[in-house]
Design an enzyme around this catalytic site. Structure first.
Site, PDB file in Angstrom:
ATOM      1  N   ASP A 155       7.981 -14.358  13.794  1.00 51.05           N
ATOM      2  CA  ASP A 155       9.793 -13.787  13.588  1.00 51.05           C
ATOM      3  C   ASP A 155       9.879 -12.423  13.792  1.00 51.05           C
ATOM      4  O   ASP A 155       9.200 -11.213  12.983  1.00 51.05           O
ATOM      5  CB  ASP A 155       9.360 -15.003  12.833  1.00 51.05           C
ATOM      6  CG  ASP A 155       8.999 -16.321  12.752  1.00 51.05           C
ATOM      7  OD1 ASP A 155       8.984 -16.455  13.748  1.00 51.05           O
ATOM      8  OD2 ASP A 155       9.142 -17.170  11.342  1.00 51.05           O
TER       9      ASP A 155
ATOM     10  N   ALA B  74       2.474 -22.997  14.881  1.00 51.22           N
ATOM     11  CA  ALA B  74       1.152 -22.112  14.159  1.00 51.22           C
ATOM     12  C   ALA B  74       1.480 -22.538  12.567  1.00 51.22           C
ATOM     13  O   ALA B  74       0.790 -21.830  11.762  1.00 51.22           O
ATOM     14  CB  ALA B  74       1.543 -20.555  14.101  1.00 51.22           C
TER      15      ALA B  74
ATOM     16  N   ALA C 132      10.748 -21.607   6.949  1.00 51.08           N
ATOM     17  CA  ALA C 132       8.971 -22.683   7.095  1.00 51.08           C
ATOM     18  C   ALA C 132       8.731 -23.069   5.691  1.00 51.08           C
ATOM     19  O   ALA C 132       8.103 -23.924   6.031  1.00 51.08           O
ATOM     20  CB  ALA C 132       8.214 -21.608   7.506  1.00 51.08           C
ATOM     21  N   ALA C 133       9.437 -24.087   5.127  1.00 56.63           N
ATOM     22  CA  ALA C 133       9.763 -24.631   4.059  1.00 56.63           C
ATOM     23  C   ALA C 133       9.132 -26.098   4.933  1.00 56.63           C
ATOM     24  O   ALA C 133       8.273 -26.842   4.773  1.00 56.63           O
ATOM     25  CB  ALA C 133      11.342 -25.351   3.195  1.00 56.63           C
ATOM     26  N   GLY C 134       9.970 -26.619   5.939  1.00 64.54           N
ATOM     27  CA  GLY C 134       9.750 -28.143   6.114  1.00 64.54           C
ATOM     28  C   GLY C 134       8.305 -28.324   6.610  1.00 64.54           C
ATOM     29  O   GLY C 134       7.121 -28.541   6.872  1.00 64.54           O
ATOM     30  N   ASP C 135       7.266 -26.746   7.670  1.00 63.65           N
ATOM     31  CA  ASP C 135       6.875 -26.236   7.980  1.00 63.65           C
ATOM     32  C   ASP C 135       5.305 -26.734   6.838  1.00 63.65           C
ATOM     33  O   ASP C 135       4.106 -26.848   7.412  1.00 63.65           O
ATOM     34  CB  ASP C 135       6.384 -25.246   8.403  1.00 63.65           C
ATOM     35  CG  ASP C 135       7.190 -25.214   9.930  1.00 63.65           C
ATOM     36  OD1 ASP C 135       7.076 -25.773  10.773  1.00 63.65           O
ATOM     37  OD2 ASP C 135       7.691 -24.097  10.427  1.00 63.65           O
TER      38      ASP C 135
ATOM     39  N   SER D 173       5.388 -17.200   3.170  1.00 68.03           N
ATOM     40  CA  SER D 173       5.435 -17.622   2.059  1.00 68.03           C
ATOM     41  C   SER D 173       4.962 -18.852   1.335  1.00 68.03           C
ATOM     42  O   SER D 173       5.655 -19.967   0.819  1.00 68.03           O
ATOM     43  CB  SER D 173       6.813 -18.304   2.010  1.00 68.03           C
ATOM     44  OG  SER D 173       7.631 -19.597   3.437  1.00 68.03           O
TER      45      SER D 173
END
Ligand code: RIB
Length: 306
Positions: free
Chosen positions: A11, A40, A250-253, A292
């Site tokens: 990223d 990942a 990446a909150a959903g991940d 995070s």
């Protein structure tokens, strides 16, 4: 074992006061390179959010033979993730995502798939032994759809719990035959609406339509509005933890990783959703993708993010 099949990206993250308009040049406040990619990220979240007694995590994916590829592989190894079926593709660049994060924590992402676009059924066949050992197999849509379909068919035939995060939202509806092999479909509200052909705010309608196409359980992540879970047993709505978000990347991940880690450990679905929510709330208070994602011990037992 949890097997995650999917993308691995570097990223390239810019913090900006707001997302610029077309043709506009803005000054950002910071630039970082951070390991990411939905596949990942979900593998890392599964690894960090498991308990000591949990089975291992393995990743199936493709990297380029460049500097980013080496860094991304090392980041997965550092989490204890089995990367024996992460292939390095000669002469190909690793996947990258350019991400702008605005002052409100909202992001805008553009991906160049690179090596991720070369993940093929050959790679899935080469990991047949790992998939056969898995209890849960997790996939997203940053890999070629034909490969995703092939892997889901194999995992379903082997009797595995199949979790599909249909992100990014596909341009056309997913085949009903594919959805019928998914145990847990986990879209956000935009993806759910696009998949089901419903209005964006018709979460119940979208969930019902996806159920009708054969998905056993549909968990729609709603950000600050929580999670709408249309389960085989009935529908439940989970309120979100109130937090001040600085970056939703990446909150959903992270939610998916927490959910899957708990599910693989034998927790009831309701508890698995609760762990995913606690972890996602923690993640939106921090910057970046894999930077995070919390470890299990960082979450309090009170149900609130620490
Ligand atoms: O879900 C967040 C991820 O989407 C980022 O890490 C980026 O790589 C894109 O894949």
């Amino acid at each position: 074992m949890i097997v995650v099949i999917g993308s691995i990206n570097m990223d390239l993250v810019l913090r900006v006061p707001r997302i610029p308009a077309a043709g506009e040049t803005l000054s950002g406040s910071a630039f970082h390179t951070i390991p990411g990619g939905k596949g990942a990220n979900q593998a890392v979240a599964c690894a960090r959010l498991g308990t000591g007694s949990l089975p291992a995590v393995a990743m199936i994916g493709c990297l380029g033979d460049d500097g980013f590829g080496a860094l991304l592989r090392a980041a997965l190894v550092a989490e204890g993730i089995d990367v024996s079926r992460v292939s390095t593709m000669p002469g190909i660049a690793s996947g990258v995502a350019t991400i702008m994060v605005d002052a409100a924590g909202q992001n805008s992402i553009v991906i160049a798939g690179g090596a991720n676009d070369l993940l093929s059924p050959v790679h899935i066949d080469a990991a047949h032994d790992l998939i056969a050992q898995a209890s849960v197999v997790v996939l997203q849509l940053e890999s070629p759809l034909a490969t995703v379909e092939y892997a889901i068919r194999l995992a379903h035939q082997l009797g595995k719990i199949v979790v599909l995060n249909p992100a990014p939202a596909p341009a056309t509806p997913l085949p009903a035959a594919l959805l019928a092999q998914v145990d847990y479909l986990i879209p956000n509200e935009i993806e759910a609406a696009m998949l089901a052909g419903c209005a964006p705010d018709d979460i119940a309608g979208a969930s019902a339509a996806l159920h009708a196409q054969g998905c056993r359980n549909v968990l729609v992540t709603l950000g600050a509005k929580g999670v709408h879970a249309a389960l085989v047993e009935g529908t439940l709505v989970f309120a979100a933890h109130p937090v001040v978000a600085v970056d939703s990347t990446a909150a959903g991940d992270t939610f998916i990783g927490g959910f899957v880690a708990a599910l693989a450990a034998g927790a009831p679905v309701v508890e698995a959703i609760a762990l995913g929510q606690r972890a996602a709330a923690w993640s939106v208070m921090r910057h970046g993708a894999q930077t995070s994602i919390p470890h299990r011990h960082a979450l309090t037992d009170t149900g609130k993010p620490s």
